[in-house]
Structures are given as structure tokens and as C-alpha cells.
Design an enzyme around this catalytic site. Sequence first.
Site, PDB file in Angstrom:
ATOM      1  N   TYR A  53      19.511  13.523  -4.740  1.00  0.00           N
ATOM      2  CA  TYR A  53      18.682  12.706  -3.856  1.00  0.00           C
ATOM      3  C   TYR A  53      18.332  13.450  -2.580  1.00  0.00           C
ATOM      4  O   TYR A  53      19.126  14.247  -2.097  1.00  0.00           O
ATOM      5  CB  TYR A  53      19.407  11.409  -3.484  1.00  0.00           C
ATOM      6  CG  TYR A  53      19.550  10.405  -4.597  1.00  0.00           C
ATOM      7  CD1 TYR A  53      18.915  10.567  -5.821  1.00  0.00           C
ATOM      8  CD2 TYR A  53      20.347   9.270  -4.431  1.00  0.00           C
ATOM      9  CE1 TYR A  53      19.067   9.634  -6.840  1.00  0.00           C
ATOM     10  CE2 TYR A  53      20.498   8.338  -5.444  1.00  0.00           C
ATOM     11  CZ  TYR A  53      19.861   8.525  -6.642  1.00  0.00           C
ATOM     12  OH  TYR A  53      20.016   7.605  -7.647  1.00  0.00           O
ATOM     13  N   SER A 235      16.762   0.107  -9.956  1.00  0.00           N
ATOM     14  CA  SER A 235      15.375  -0.392  -9.999  1.00  0.00           C
ATOM     15  C   SER A 235      15.301  -1.861 -10.386  1.00  0.00           C
ATOM     16  O   SER A 235      14.490  -2.246 -11.249  1.00  0.00           O
ATOM     17  CB  SER A 235      14.525   0.453 -10.954  1.00  0.00           C
ATOM     18  OG  SER A 235      14.386   1.766 -10.480  1.00  0.00           O
ATOM     19  N   LEU A 237      13.953  -4.145  -8.841  1.00  0.00           N
ATOM     20  CA  LEU A 237      12.619  -4.630  -8.492  1.00  0.00           C
ATOM     21  C   LEU A 237      11.532  -3.799  -9.171  1.00  0.00           C
ATOM     22  O   LEU A 237      10.362  -3.861  -8.790  1.00  0.00           O
ATOM     23  CB  LEU A 237      12.426  -4.612  -6.974  1.00  0.00           C
ATOM     24  CG  LEU A 237      13.383  -5.498  -6.171  1.00  0.00           C
ATOM     25  CD1 LEU A 237      13.091  -5.398  -4.683  1.00  0.00           C
ATOM     26  CD2 LEU A 237      13.310  -6.952  -6.640  1.00  0.00           C
ATOM     27  N   LEU A 242       7.850  -5.760  -8.734  1.00  0.00           N
ATOM     28  CA  LEU A 242       8.168  -7.183  -8.698  1.00  0.00           C
ATOM     29  C   LEU A 242       8.034  -7.794  -7.306  1.00  0.00           C
ATOM     30  O   LEU A 242       8.110  -9.016  -7.159  1.00  0.00           O
ATOM     31  CB  LEU A 242       9.570  -7.424  -9.256  1.00  0.00           C
ATOM     32  CG  LEU A 242       9.676  -7.242 -10.781  1.00  0.00           C
ATOM     33  CD1 LEU A 242      11.119  -7.139 -11.222  1.00  0.00           C
ATOM     34  CD2 LEU A 242       8.963  -8.385 -11.501  1.00  0.00           C
ATOM     35  N   GLY A 244       5.261  -7.570  -5.734  1.00  0.00           N
ATOM     36  CA  GLY A 244       3.853  -7.955  -5.684  1.00  0.00           C
ATOM     37  C   GLY A 244       2.987  -7.031  -4.858  1.00  0.00           C
ATOM     38  O   GLY A 244       1.770  -7.212  -4.813  1.00  0.00           O
ATOM     39  N   LYS A 245       3.594  -6.022  -4.221  1.00  0.00           N
ATOM     40  CA  LYS A 245       2.785  -5.183  -3.321  1.00  0.00           C
ATOM     41  C   LYS A 245       1.778  -4.309  -4.066  1.00  0.00           C
ATOM     42  O   LYS A 245       0.808  -3.825  -3.464  1.00  0.00           O
ATOM     43  CB  LYS A 245       3.677  -4.319  -2.440  1.00  0.00           C
ATOM     44  CG  LYS A 245       4.515  -3.283  -3.162  1.00  0.00           C
ATOM     45  CD  LYS A 245       5.414  -2.561  -2.155  1.00  0.00           C
ATOM     46  CE  LYS A 245       6.364  -1.589  -2.822  1.00  0.00           C
ATOM     47  NZ  LYS A 245       7.270  -0.962  -1.815  1.00  0.00           N
TER      48      LYS A 245
END
Length: 346
Positions: A53, A235, A237, A242, A244-245
Site C-alpha cells: 500500500y 471493498s 462499498l 454503492l 451512488g457517487k
Amino acid sequence: MKLIPLGRTDLTVSEFCLGTMTWGSQNSEAEAHAQIDLALDQGVNFLDTAEMYPTNPVLPETVGRTETIIGHWLAARGGRDRIVLASKITGEGSPAVRDGEPVTPTSLRRALEGSLGRLKTDHVDLYQIHWPNRGSYHFRKMWSYAPPGGAEAVRENMLAVLEEARALVAEGKVRHIGLSNETVWGAAQWLSLADRHGLPRMATIQNEYSLLCRQFDTDWAELSVLEEMPLLAYSPLAAGLLSGKYAGDVTPDGSRRERNATLGGRVTPTVFEAVAGYLGIAARHGLDPCQMALAFCRTRPFPVIPIIGATSLDQLRTNLGAARLVLDPEVLAEIAAARRAWPAPF
């Protein structure tokens, strides 16, 4: 924020885990430190990172930067005993990390010691194999994955890695070991070898799981329950879908999609229809869609700890609010119907 036992380990962790893969790319060190402070204030004691990362993209010049940022936080704030810290050794084939070498006893020790130096700690609580040497169906590879042969060679490598893990545990550098992006067959081999040879047992599995990615719901769910191997769901979202963006196939400024147009293969011709379905459920019941998606993960019939990542404190604060949300049966029924309508949108 509830504290729950982590499988068969002696660790007690928060029901949500703080993800870190944007720290050092999309987030500065100061922003990352503010996220840790907020998460701890909200009752989170579990952090997950990895030697490779930050991501999006993974670059040789940034590998290890996230662990370094966490190490600076520990050096400045202290309180190593306040957090349960998880990290990962990179699997075979990533040219940005140790020239893509496979996971072996030698690389396990070398990678861990590198992580300990960057994290400024003498141990990690959970050390995970980021993905298996032989590959797997994860990362959207299920559409073309061809399982390799050579089972005995795979088991020989697993046994050697477990023996090295035993040494690292004995030295106090690792408390527990875990898996990530692994298959049911692979996990069963790791567990069988550990039990037969009296070696450290893989304690957890970190695989992708969300309303849009439900591969874990079948054979993996059974193994998770019967072997008491919690899912650390990454993940949850679906890389922000999820929330909505990205609805309407847009790319907001500063979003992950600016760096990764397909969101790791999650943007498909059917995904926005599925997203709209779940956004509609949240809207009908007056729910924040992120909180609904995260709370859903905690309802599963197998042990799940969602890993929450965010690029802003407002996002993180909203997502942590999912710990206070209990979904009504009507919501769960609509989610079940939506899953049948869009079983595998990516």
C-alpha cells in the site's frame, strides 16, 4: 461500536476495521492520522494495511508508504496497545514489490521485518498472505481463471511457510496469521496442514464482499462458520459504487475512478442498474446507502468484519455510523430480491 472476538484467536476487535490503502496516494499523512484519531474515538481498534500500500496505482516508489504513515502515527501518539494491527505480505507476481517474488519462508520473514521497521513496532497482531502464489479467481479473474495442477508442490510450500510462521510467532514478531484472496480449497489445505503438524492456524480470510460481490455466500460461508474463520470484507462499498457517487456513469473530481476508470473491473454494462436498485432500497427506507451496505455485511450468517476505507473524514464518520444501524426485515427482504435480479453485476 461493539468489540467482538476474532475467530479462535485471543484478539478482541471492533466490528468494523479501518482500511488504509489510500494513505500516501489519495490521502496525505496528516489526513491519514486524522482518520486514525477519529476511528479510535468512535471505538475502532482494528487497522488493516499491507506492505504494497498505497494502491491505485501500486508503484515501486510508493510501496510501503502507508505502513510508514502508520509508523509515524504510532511514534507520535504512542498507544500500540490500543490497536490491533494487521498487515500483509504481497503475493507472487507484483513487479513493484520485491521483484514479484513468491511467498516463501524467506520472503515471509523479509517482508515482515520490512513492515515492522516501517510500522515502528516489534510485532503485528495479524499477518496475512495477500494472495496465493498459484493465483485465484479474485480481482475479477473468475471469468477466466484456470486452476493449476501440482497440488503436492503447493502443499510443500504451504508447510514450509507455516513452519516459518511458527518461528515468527515464537519470536514474538507475529501473533496470528491469516489469508487473503484465497479459495476454499486453498484455505482447507492451510488448515489441514496446520492441524496435522501442530503449526499456526490461519485465523481469518480477507476476501472481497459487498452487496454487489457475493462470491463468499456459498462454499466459503460454510468453511467460515465451521472453521471459525471470520471474513474481513474488503471493498464493502464496491470501491464507492454503492455510495451512488458514480451513478449515471460519472467520474467525480478527486475520486478513485479518476485513477482507475473501471474501478478494478467493477464498472460493467450492468453494474449501474444494480447500483440503482440498491440506492432505491436505501431511499425508500430513509437510509444512507453506505450505512445500509455496511450494516448488511454485519447481518450475514457467517462472521464478517467490514473493512472501511475513506478519503475524507466526513465519509469515514458516515460509514462508522453503520455500527448503530439495524436493518429492518423489510429492507433485508428487498435486498434479497435485488440480489436475485442482479446476482453478479461484475
